[in-house]
Design a protein around this motif. Structure first.
Motif, PDB file in Angstrom:
ATOM      1  N   PHE A 169       1.138  -1.547  -0.189  1.00 14.16           N
ATOM      2  CA  PHE A 169      -0.188  -0.141  -0.212  1.00 14.16           C
ATOM      3  C   PHE A 169       0.845   0.918   0.073  1.00 14.16           C
ATOM      4  CE2 PHE A 169      -1.889   3.234   2.410  1.00 14.16           C
ATOM      5  CZ  PHE A 169      -3.325   3.436   1.481  1.00 14.16           C
ATOM      6  N   ALA A 170       1.697   1.410   0.529  1.00 12.08           N
ATOM      7  CA  ALA A 170       3.149   2.260   1.095  1.00 12.08           C
ATOM      8  C   ALA A 170       3.530   2.712  -0.400  1.00 12.08           C
ATOM      9  CB  ALA A 170       4.299   2.280   1.975  1.00 12.08           C
TER      10      ALA A 170
ATOM     11  N   GLN B 209       3.066   1.540  -3.613  1.00 15.26           N
ATOM     12  CA  GLN B 209       0.872   1.934  -4.243  1.00 15.26           C
ATOM     13  C   GLN B 209       0.944   4.152  -4.664  1.00 15.26           C
ATOM     14  OE1 GLN B 209      -2.179  -0.459  -3.538  1.00 15.26           O
ATOM     15  NE2 GLN B 209      -1.598  -1.853  -4.933  1.00 15.26           N
ATOM     16  N   ARG B 210       1.003   3.825  -2.657  1.00 15.13           N
ATOM     17  CA  ARG B 210       0.793   5.675  -2.500  1.00 15.13           C
ATOM     18  C   ARG B 210       2.291   6.833  -3.556  1.00 15.13           C
ATOM     19  NH1 ARG B 210       1.895   8.724   2.823  1.00 15.13           N
ATOM     20  NH2 ARG B 210       1.057  10.717   2.083  1.00 15.13           N
TER      21      ARG B 210
ATOM     22  N   TYR C 101       1.882   6.167  -6.980  1.00 24.21           N
ATOM     23  CA  TYR C 101       0.645   7.472  -7.032  1.00 24.21           C
ATOM     24  C   TYR C 101       1.096   8.876  -6.815  1.00 24.21           C
ATOM     25  CZ  TYR C 101      -3.635  10.738  -6.506  1.00 24.21           C
ATOM     26  OH  TYR C 101      -4.040  11.775  -6.763  1.00 24.21           O
TER      27      TYR C 101
ATOM     28  N   ASN D 171       4.297  15.201   1.628  1.00 20.14           N
ATOM     29  CA  ASN D 171       3.907  14.086   1.399  1.00 20.14           C
ATOM     30  C   ASN D 171       4.588  13.210   0.625  1.00 20.14           C
ATOM     31  OD1 ASN D 171       1.739  13.062   1.352  1.00 20.14           O
ATOM     32  ND2 ASN D 171       0.248  14.245   0.197  1.00 20.14           N
TER      33      ASN D 171
ATOM     34  N   ALA E  61       5.682   9.786   2.236  1.00 18.79           N
ATOM     35  CA  ALA E  61       5.429   8.441   1.062  1.00 18.79           C
ATOM     36  C   ALA E  61       6.836   7.701   1.526  1.00 18.79           C
ATOM     37  CB  ALA E  61       4.843   8.433   0.865  1.00 18.79           C
TER      38      ALA E  61
END
Length: 65
Positions: free
Chosen positions: A20-21, A23-24, A27, A49, A53
């Motif tokens: 998940f991290a 993917q963030r 993104y 940000n 991340a």
């Protein structure tokens, strides 16, 4: 025996959060490359940000291994 299952379960959870991290971060990288980040963030907020991340990816990678 229960302890081994518990450790395996924790690693699985950490691996999911690691994914998940990542993917963030991907993104946010896409937002940067396209320039769309300017629609949603100030430059300072966006850089913070990105740093957060990257830190999350490193932390979850360490926990997953």
């Amino acid at each position: 025996m229960t302890h081994r299952v518990d450790v395996a379960g924790r690693r699985d959870i950490a691996a999911r959060w690691y994914a998940f991290a990542e993917q963030r971060l991907e993104y946010l990288t896409e937002l940067f490359e396209t320039g769309r980040w300017r629609r949603y963030h100030s430059e300072r907020a966006f850089l913070e940000n990105i740093q957060e991340a990257k830190s999350a990816v490193e932390t979850w990678r360490d926990l997953a291994m």
